[in-house]
Structure formats: C-alpha cells, structure tokens
Design an enzyme around this catalytic site. Structure first.
Site, PDB file in Angstrom:
ATOM      1  N   LYS A   1      11.435  -1.589  -4.686  1.00  0.00           N
ATOM      2  CA  LYS A   1      12.104  -1.320  -3.390  1.00  0.00           C
ATOM      3  C   LYS A   1      11.926  -2.506  -2.450  1.00  0.00           C
ATOM      4  CE  LYS A   1       9.999   1.077   0.183  1.00  0.00           C
ATOM      5  NZ  LYS A   1      10.083   0.414   1.463  1.00  0.00           N
ATOM      6  N   ASN A   2      10.678  -2.980  -2.286  1.00  0.00           N
ATOM      7  CA  ASN A   2      10.411  -3.977  -1.252  1.00  0.00           C
ATOM      8  C   ASN A   2      10.908  -5.364  -1.608  1.00  0.00           C
ATOM      9  OD1 ASN A   2       9.407  -1.951   0.270  1.00  0.00           O
ATOM     10  ND2 ASN A   2       7.249  -2.416  -0.103  1.00  0.00           N
TER      11      ASN A   2
ATOM     12  N   CYS B   1       7.117   3.697  13.952  1.00  0.00           N
ATOM     13  CA  CYS B   1       7.367   4.591  12.813  1.00  0.00           C
ATOM     14  C   CYS B   1       6.045   5.246  12.429  1.00  0.00           C
ATOM     15  CB  CYS B   1       7.929   3.785  11.670  1.00  0.00           C
ATOM     16  SG  CYS B   1       6.649   2.783  11.002  1.00  0.00           S
TER      17      CYS B   1
ATOM     18  N   ARG C   1       5.075  -1.314  15.081  1.00  0.00           N
ATOM     19  CA  ARG C   1       5.641  -2.246  14.077  1.00  0.00           C
ATOM     20  C   ARG C   1       6.157  -3.489  14.822  1.00  0.00           C
ATOM     21  NH1 ARG C   1       6.510   0.695   9.136  1.00  0.00           N
ATOM     22  NH2 ARG C   1       6.790  -1.317   8.132  1.00  0.00           N
TER      23      ARG C   1
ATOM     24  N   ASP D   1       0.056   0.244   0.535  1.00  0.00           N
ATOM     25  CA  ASP D   1       1.064   1.217   0.091  1.00  0.00           C
ATOM     26  C   ASP D   1       0.546   2.118  -1.032  1.00  0.00           C
ATOM     27  OD1 ASP D   1       3.885  -1.065   0.524  1.00  0.00           O
ATOM     28  OD2 ASP D   1       2.631   0.027   1.938  1.00  0.00           O
TER      29      ASP D   1
ATOM     30  N   ARG E   1      13.502   7.692  -0.172  1.00  0.00           N
ATOM     31  CA  ARG E   1      13.794   6.350   0.323  1.00  0.00           C
ATOM     32  C   ARG E   1      13.275   5.290  -0.638  1.00  0.00           C
ATOM     33  NH1 ARG E   1      10.671   5.142   4.307  1.00  0.00           N
ATOM     34  NH2 ARG E   1      11.531   3.083   3.994  1.00  0.00           N
TER      35      ARG E   1
HETATM   36  C1  EPZ Z   1       6.073  -4.424   4.386  1.00  0.00           C
HETATM   37  O1  EPZ Z   1       6.194  -3.961   5.710  1.00  0.00           O
HETATM   38  C2  EPZ Z   1       6.412  -3.244   3.502  1.00  0.00           C
HETATM   39  N1  EPZ Z   1       7.780  -2.816   3.774  1.00  0.00           N
HETATM   40  C3  EPZ Z   1       5.440  -2.090   3.773  1.00  0.00           C
HETATM   41  O2  EPZ Z   1       5.716  -1.097   2.801  1.00  0.00           O
HETATM   42  C4  EPZ Z   1       4.007  -2.574   3.548  1.00  0.00           C
HETATM   43  O3  EPZ Z   1       3.117  -1.552   3.944  1.00  0.00           O
HETATM   44  C5  EPZ Z   1       3.730  -3.838   4.366  1.00  0.00           C
HETATM   45  O4  EPZ Z   1       4.731  -4.844   4.084  1.00  0.00           O
HETATM   46  C6  EPZ Z   1       2.370  -4.435   4.030  1.00  0.00           C
HETATM   47  O5  EPZ Z   1       2.327  -4.756   2.673  1.00  0.00           O
HETATM   48  C7  EPZ Z   1       8.777  -3.510   3.189  1.00  0.00           C
HETATM   49  O6  EPZ Z   1       8.559  -4.478   2.477  1.00  0.00           O
HETATM   50  C8  EPZ Z   1      10.171  -3.024   3.472  1.00  0.00           C
HETATM   51  P1  EPZ Z   1       3.892  -6.606   7.518  1.00  0.00           P
HETATM   52  P2  EPZ Z   1       6.189  -5.043   6.925  1.00  0.00           P
HETATM   53  O7  EPZ Z   1       4.800  -7.418   8.365  1.00  0.00           O
HETATM   54  O8  EPZ Z   1       6.804  -6.303   6.456  1.00  0.00           O
HETATM   55  C9  EPZ Z   1       1.442  -6.893  11.589  1.00  0.00           C
HETATM   56  C10 EPZ Z   1       6.270   0.968   1.964  1.00  0.00           C
HETATM   57  O9  EPZ Z   1       5.565   1.995   1.899  1.00  0.00           O
HETATM   58  N2  EPZ Z   1       2.610  -7.635  12.111  1.00  0.00           N
HETATM   59  O10 EPZ Z   1       3.300  -7.215   6.293  1.00  0.00           O
HETATM   60  O11 EPZ Z   1       6.723  -4.381   8.133  1.00  0.00           O
HETATM   61  C11 EPZ Z   1       1.744  -5.420  11.363  1.00  0.00           C
HETATM   62  O12 EPZ Z   1       1.552  -4.691  12.547  1.00  0.00           O
HETATM   63  C12 EPZ Z   1       6.259   0.165   3.227  1.00  0.00           C
HETATM   64  O13 EPZ Z   1       6.972   0.502   1.037  1.00  0.00           O
HETATM   65  C13 EPZ Z   1       2.517  -8.241  13.368  1.00  0.00           C
HETATM   66  O14 EPZ Z   1       1.501  -8.153  14.032  1.00  0.00           O
HETATM   67  O15 EPZ Z   1       4.619  -5.255   7.107  1.00  0.00           O
HETATM   68  C14 EPZ Z   1       0.758  -5.040  10.288  1.00  0.00           C
HETATM   69  O16 EPZ Z   1      -0.498  -4.731  10.893  1.00  0.00           O
HETATM   70  C15 EPZ Z   1       5.431   0.810   4.339  1.00  0.00           C
HETATM   71  N3  EPZ Z   1       3.594  -8.936  13.842  1.00  0.00           N
HETATM   72  C16 EPZ Z   1       0.596  -6.320   9.472  1.00  0.00           C
HETATM   73  O17 EPZ Z   1       1.117  -7.381  10.286  1.00  0.00           O
HETATM   74  C17 EPZ Z   1       4.768  -9.059  13.124  1.00  0.00           C
HETATM   75  O18 EPZ Z   1       5.714  -9.728  13.615  1.00  0.00           O
HETATM   76  C18 EPZ Z   1       1.367  -6.315   8.156  1.00  0.00           C
HETATM   77  O19 EPZ Z   1       2.719  -6.028   8.460  1.00  0.00           O
HETATM   78  C19 EPZ Z   1       4.831  -8.438  11.847  1.00  0.00           C
HETATM   79  C20 EPZ Z   1       3.744  -7.742  11.355  1.00  0.00           C
END
Ligand code: EPZ
Length: 434
Positions: A22-23, A117, A122, A305, A397
C-alpha cells in the site's frame, strides 16, 4: 455499514500470497504524473487507498486503463490541471504525494491539507521545508496547500525528523529539478526504495535510496516504463502475527524476507518459529509465547505499523511485556477495544504495559484506524467465542481481501452488511484517513 464476524479458536494453516505494498503504491501512482509517456504498474493492491489514487488521476485528466491482474496502464500526457479535487483528496492522507509529483512536473500544485487523524497530529512542516528548499513558495488557505515555483533548482535538504512522506515528496519534486539535490536524514523504508526504483526506471538519476542520504541529479525527460510494486511488508507482518496468535502453521508467499527482518527477529524472541526461503517464509508455533518488550522506530527498526498487531499477540503470552511507541503520539487507541476482549493493558503516554493472560474473549469491537483494525482481527481469530468488528472500512483501505485470505487459511470470518444508518465514526473517518 459492513462488519466482520469472527468465530475464534481456529488454527491458521496452508499458504497465503501477499499483495503489493500500500505505502509504495500510493506514492508510485502519483509519481506516474512525472512521466512524459504511458506507464504500466503491476502488482497494485486492490484497496480503497489505491482506488482513491486512481480516481484522482482520472479526475485530473489522465487516461487510466485497468488491465486486470492488479495491473494499470496510465497515460499522464492528457493531465491538464494541477489542482487535486478537494473532496477526493481529503479521503486519503497519502494524497499529499500529488503535491510533490505535480510540483515536479508543472512547477505548481494545489492539494487539500492532510487533516489530523487517529494517530494524532500529522504535521507537514518537513514536506514544506523540502519544497521551499527547491525554490517553491507555498500558501495555506481554506484547507488547501498551494505550491508555485518559477523553476525548481536542486538543493540540500536536511530533515529535522525521519519522515517517510516528506522523503517521498522531496524525491518526487527533485527528479526534474535543475542540478543536484541531497536529501539528508532521509527515511529508509522499503517503500522509499521502491519509489526511487520506479523513478529510476523512468530515467531519473537517484542514488542512495534506503540510506539516510539520497542524491538526485535532475533530468529533463522521464520516459514510460513497466514496473511492479514490491510486496507489502506490513501485510506480511500482519499475517505472521495472525499465524502466531492462532498457533498455526502457514507458508507466506510473495515476500522479501529482508524487509521483514525486524518483525522476524521480534517474533522469534516471542517464541515463533520462522523459516526463510527466497520469496516466502514459513511461520509456525509449537510452544508457549514469551513476554517481550518492543520499541517502534523508523526502518530498519520495528515498524510502528506493526505495533498494534504485536501488542495483540503479547496479550496471549504469559507475563508482562512493554511496548514503546516512538513515532505517533496516539497509536494506542486500539487498547480500549482489546480491553473489551479481556486484555489487561495500561497505557501511560508512549508506553503500554501488557499483562499477558494467555487468552482473549470474543466481543463487539470497533476499528479506529487501519492497523488497529488488523489487530482486532488477530484478536478475534485467537479469542474464544464470537467477535464482531465495526468500521471495517478502515481495514479495507490497506488490506487486499483480508477476509478471503484468512478464510482460505481456515479462519471462520465473514463480512456482513448492516442497514445503512452510517455510523457517526464512519461519516467522520471517511473524510480523512491515515
Ligand atoms: C507513513 O506516514 C505511512 N503512511 C504510515 O503508515 C507510517 O506509520 C509512517 O509513514 C511511519 O512509517 C504512508 O506511507 C501512506 P512520517 P507519514 O512522515 O509519511 C513526524 C499505515 O498504517 N513528521 O514518516 O505520514 C510525524 O508527526 C500508515 O500504513 C513531522 O514532524 O509518516 C511522525 O511523528 C499509518 N513533520 C514522524 O514524523 C512532517 O512534515 C513520522 O511521520 C512529517 C512528519
């Protein structure tokens, strides 16, 4: 509204084939916009997040043909707008990948803000940091993000936190930017490498994906290609845990064992047997489950995840296990639902204390996000009695025909439809997904 009804206590046995990731798919599909020719994308999972990505591409003018067998032919040359329709974009968090792809192709983009969410705040500050470093200006208003650049120029981007989404978006925006871009403190997940491999297959010049430094030399033209999405690391991990929770014995096919290393190591500590082959793994249990501590971390650490799924397994081990969630501040919302099934879990901030009792009891529960829903399925499979799971749209999803795959392994699970008094949470949640 649909529900899953699970009669627990059946061992999972046999073989299951994992679908595309998915990701990876939700980043690769928008990335097709960057191509100047049609692309064929194979091994695309049949999940609602992919359906939304395809719908966005079509609404923007792309010519999309489903060729059967999880394969799409996408011709982006007829895309004539840079704004992603608000209502469609809001349904999926990953719609923000259209920002990087549209900016990289047209020097402008307009996509709805990904709202908060079930996982908590986020933020997108790191995405915006990447876009501005490449020369774009942004404006946030009425829930939309507007990006504009006269031209994009390569630059150095250092992420303050390891972020999958911002690393993906930086790559999408940089592949056609003039000159060299260096992304530092980059995320290293398998889906990051998959996106980089897809872009390279189109003629992009990217090195270092999978390490914390990614170097990209902008190119003027990206040609069409045929590309197959990698197997889903988290779907595979979810099935590994489901087999362990039912003390089953299953061959899980179409996996990349290297992507599962942290999950495999943790399950072996819990007492699960795992035998690796080239593109499959055998998982079985022939002894007691052992209490174990888990800390989530960016790849190659234990994936966030998989946190709710492994927590469910640890409620079946005797003794006290400790889970530390280091990525999301609100990823324990499934605990209330597991408590309804007899789990003894105490949550304090980012730490959950699990007093494993060795058993769970069936109960009516509700999925609050994608992986929480998967955890409740695992709990229902292992529990004595019947478990009813509501709000399964979250699960659909990100899991391709989960109930069909589980039934083929011997699970007693069925999906039923209940009268359309759509639940409040479905109304709310269908507006935004993680
Ligand atoms: C991706 O989300 C995945 N989603 C998530 O999977 C997964 O949990 C996450 O990566 C971590 O591996 C998809 O790929 C569609 P991040 P993403 O940016 O990209 C902080 C699932 O179950 N952050 O790696 O949104 C954030 O708050 C989903 O498949 C900032 O501070 O996650 C978090 O603490 C749920 N500023 C950390 O980084 C930003 O601009 C990691 O978030 C962006 C993120």
């Amino acid at each position: 509204m649909d529900k899953f009804i699970i009669k627990g206590g059946r061992r999972l046995t046999g073989e299951v084939t994992i679908s595309g990731a998915k990701n990876a798919a939700v980043a690769i599909l928008p990335a097709v916009i960057l191509s100047d020719e049609p692309c064929i994308i194979e091994n695309v999972p049949s999940i609602s997040d992919v359906n939304i990505s395809i719908r966005i591409l079509k609404e923007m003018g792309a010519d999309v043909e489903f060729m059967g067998n999880n394969t799409y032919r996408i011709d982006p040359s007829s895309i004539d707008r840079y704004c992603v329709p608000y209502e469609t974009a809001r349904k999926m968090r990953a719609s923000y990948y259209f920002l990087g792809a549209l900016l990289g192709k047209f020097n402008k983009a307009r996509v709805s803000m990904p709202g908060g969410c079930p996982l908590g705040d986020r933020p997108i500050d790191q995405h915006l940091k990447a876009f501005t470093a490449l020369g774009a200006d942004y404006n946030l208003s009425q829930g939309m993000i507007d990006l504009k650049a006269d031209s994009l120029k390569g630059n150095q981007i250092f992420f303050d936190v390891v972020t999958v989404g911002a690393t993906m978006n930086a790559m999408l925006a940089a592949v056609k930017a003039e000159g060299l871009t260096i992304i530092e403190n980059a995320a290293k997940e398998p889906h990051i490498v998959d996106l980089a491999n897809f872009l390279s297959a189109m003629g992009a010049n990217i090195i270092g994906a999978g390490t914390d430094v990614i170097k990209i030399k902008g190119v003027k033209y990206l040609h069409g290609t045929t590309y197959s999405v990698i197997p889903d690391q988290i779907e595979a991990g979810t099935f590994m845990v489901a087999v362990a929770a039912t003390k089953g014995d299953v061959l899980i096919k179409n996996v990349i064992p290297k992507h599962l290393e942290s999950i495999t190591k943790k399950l072996e500590k819990i007492g699960v047997n795992i035998q690796q082959f080239d593109d499959s793994i055998r998982v079985w249990v022939d002894g007691p489950l052992v209490k174990t501590n888990v800390k989530t971390a960016p790849h190659p650490g234990f994936p966030t995840d998989m946190q709710s799924q492994i927590a469910t397994l640890l409620t079946l081990a005797e003794g006290t296990s400790i889970i530390t969630e280091n990525i999301w501040e609100q990823r324990f919302r499934y605990v209330d639902e597991l408590r309804r099934m007899g789990a003894d879990i105490t949550v304090n901030g980012k730490v959950a204390l699990i007093e494993g009792k060795g058993k769970l009891m069936g109960a009516p529960v509700k999925a609050c996000d994608l992986r929480a829903g998967a955890a409740l399925i695992i709990a229902g499979l292992a529990a004595s009695g019947v478990t009813e799971i509501e709000d399964i749209f979250h699960i659909e999803r990100g899991y391709d025909c989960m109930e069909g795959k589980l039934r083929a392994l011997g699970a007693d699970i069925e999906k039923i439809s209940v009268p359309e008094t759509q639940s409040k949470s479905e109304k709310e949640s269908s507006k935004e997904a993680v």
